[in-house]
Design a protein around this motif. Structure first.
Motif, short mmCIF file in Angstrom:
data_model
loop_
_atom_site.label_atom_id
_atom_site.label_comp_id
_atom_site.label_asym_id
_atom_site.label_seq_id
_atom_site.Cartn_x
_atom_site.Cartn_y
_atom_site.Cartn_z
N PRO A 91 0.84 -1.20 0.00
CA PRO A 91 0.00 0.00 0.00
C PRO A 91 0.88 1.26 0.00
N ALA A 92 0.35 2.34 -0.51
CA ALA A 92 1.12 3.59 -0.63
C ALA A 92 1.79 3.99 0.68
N ALA A 93 1.13 3.74 1.81
CA ALA A 93 1.68 4.12 3.11
C ALA A 93 2.98 3.37 3.43
N LEU A 94 3.17 2.19 2.85
CA LEU A 94 4.40 1.42 3.05
C LEU A 94 5.35 1.56 1.85
N GLY A 95 4.96 2.42 0.90
CA GLY A 95 5.77 2.67 -0.30
C GLY A 95 6.31 4.08 -0.27
N TYR A 96 5.92 4.86 -1.27
CA TYR A 96 6.40 6.24 -1.37
C TYR A 96 5.40 7.26 -0.84
N GLY A 97 4.23 6.79 -0.39
CA GLY A 97 3.24 7.68 0.21
C GLY A 97 2.78 8.78 -0.73
N GLU A 98 2.73 9.99 -0.22
CA GLU A 98 2.22 11.13 -0.99
C GLU A 98 3.24 11.71 -1.96
N LYS A 99 4.44 11.14 -1.98
CA LYS A 99 5.52 11.68 -2.81
C LYS A 99 5.58 10.91 -4.14
N ALA A 100 5.43 11.62 -5.24
CA ALA A 100 5.63 11.01 -6.56
C ALA A 100 7.13 10.78 -6.76
N THR A 101 7.49 9.64 -7.32
CA THR A 101 8.90 9.30 -7.51
C THR A 101 9.08 8.72 -8.91
N GLY A 102 9.72 9.49 -9.81
CA GLY A 102 9.92 9.03 -11.18
C GLY A 102 8.58 8.65 -11.81
N ASP A 109 -0.35 2.47 -4.91
CA ASP A 109 -0.12 1.14 -4.37
C ASP A 109 0.77 0.41 -5.38
N LEU A 110 1.74 -0.35 -4.86
CA LEU A 110 2.73 -1.00 -5.71
C LEU A 110 2.67 -2.51 -5.58
N VAL A 111 3.13 -3.21 -6.60
CA VAL A 111 3.25 -4.66 -6.56
C VAL A 111 4.65 -5.02 -7.04
N PHE A 112 5.29 -5.92 -6.31
CA PHE A 112 6.60 -6.43 -6.71
C PHE A 112 6.55 -7.94 -6.74
N GLN A 113 7.18 -8.52 -7.74
CA GLN A 113 7.44 -9.95 -7.73
C GLN A 113 8.93 -10.08 -7.49
N VAL A 114 9.30 -10.84 -6.45
CA VAL A 114 10.68 -10.88 -5.97
C VAL A 114 11.16 -12.32 -5.82
N GLU A 115 12.35 -12.59 -6.33
CA GLU A 115 13.02 -13.87 -6.11
C GLU A 115 14.24 -13.60 -5.25
N LEU A 116 14.31 -14.23 -4.09
CA LEU A 116 15.44 -14.06 -3.18
C LEU A 116 16.52 -15.09 -3.53
N LEU A 117 17.56 -14.62 -4.20
CA LEU A 117 18.63 -15.51 -4.66
C LEU A 117 19.60 -15.88 -3.55
N ASP A 118 19.97 -14.90 -2.73
CA ASP A 118 20.96 -15.12 -1.68
C ASP A 118 20.93 -13.94 -0.72
N PHE A 119 21.60 -14.08 0.41
CA PHE A 119 21.77 -12.96 1.33
C PHE A 119 23.00 -13.19 2.19
N LYS A 120 23.54 -12.10 2.70
CA LYS A 120 24.70 -12.14 3.58
C LYS A 120 24.47 -11.10 4.68
N SER A 121 25.05 -11.38 5.84
CA SER A 121 24.96 -10.42 6.94
C SER A 121 25.88 -9.24 6.64
N ALA A 122 25.64 -8.14 7.33
CA ALA A 122 26.48 -6.96 7.15
C ALA A 122 27.94 -7.30 7.49
N ALA A 123 28.16 -8.14 8.50
CA ALA A 123 29.52 -8.54 8.88
C ALA A 123 30.18 -9.35 7.76
N GLU A 124 29.42 -10.24 7.13
CA GLU A 124 29.98 -11.03 6.01
C GLU A 124 30.34 -10.12 4.84
N VAL A 125 29.48 -9.14 4.54
CA VAL A 125 29.74 -8.21 3.45
C VAL A 125 30.99 -7.39 3.76
N GLU A 126 31.12 -6.93 4.99
CA GLU A 126 32.30 -6.15 5.39
C GLU A 126 33.57 -6.99 5.26
#
Length: 141
Positions: A91-102, A109-126
């Motif tokens: 919902p807009a309240a969890l997106g960009y709200g009242e601000k137009a962006t590009g 209200d926005l919809v995303f389809q997302v595939e989570l390929l991998d992740f690392k902790s901030a410590a691992e990235v550092e």
């Protein structure tokens, strides 16, 4: 540019909602670990407007911190298991709200389809950054 610049209505709906109002739908489940707040994720995604299905963004093998995206996207990422594919109805309240962006209008209200390929902790990235700066080969997870 996506193959289909407009996503059909059937692909703009979610099956459940979180307490915050984020809509979710699991498109491909996976039994694996989940990222934590502040982790860095590697995802494939496509984003489109809930109202008419117009695609405004898509990317493959995009890396970023779970805290560096809009609230609804971040919340959804933390629910996903590595290897899964989800749809987020934000919902807009969890997106960009009242601000137009590009190409995204205000109060959209926005919809995303997302595939989570991998992740690392901030410590691992550092640690990977330090190894890279020292000219070492990064160690796998």
């Amino acid at each position: 540019m996506p193959l289909q610049p407009v996503v059909p209505a059937a692909q703009r709906v979610c099956s459940s909602n979180t307490a915050s109002g984020l809509g979710t739908r699991i498109l491909r489940d996976a039994q694996a670990a989940r990222p934590a707040k502040g982790d860095y994720v590697l995802v494939n995604y496509i984003g489109y407007l809930a109202a008419d299905g117009t695609v405004f963004d898509q990317n493959v093998t995009q890396a970023f911190s779970t805290g560096a995206v809009i609230k609804g996207f971040s919340e959804g990422l933390l629910l996903m298991n590595k290897g899964s594919v989800w749809r987020f109805c934000i919902p807009a309240a969890l997106g960009y709200g009242e601000k137009a962006t590009g190409p995204i209008p205000a109060n959209a209200d926005l919809v995303f389809q997302v595939e989570l390929l991998d992740f690392k902790s901030a410590a691992e990235v550092e640690a990977m950054r330090k190894q890279s700066a020292a000219g070492e080969e990064p160690k796998g997870k």
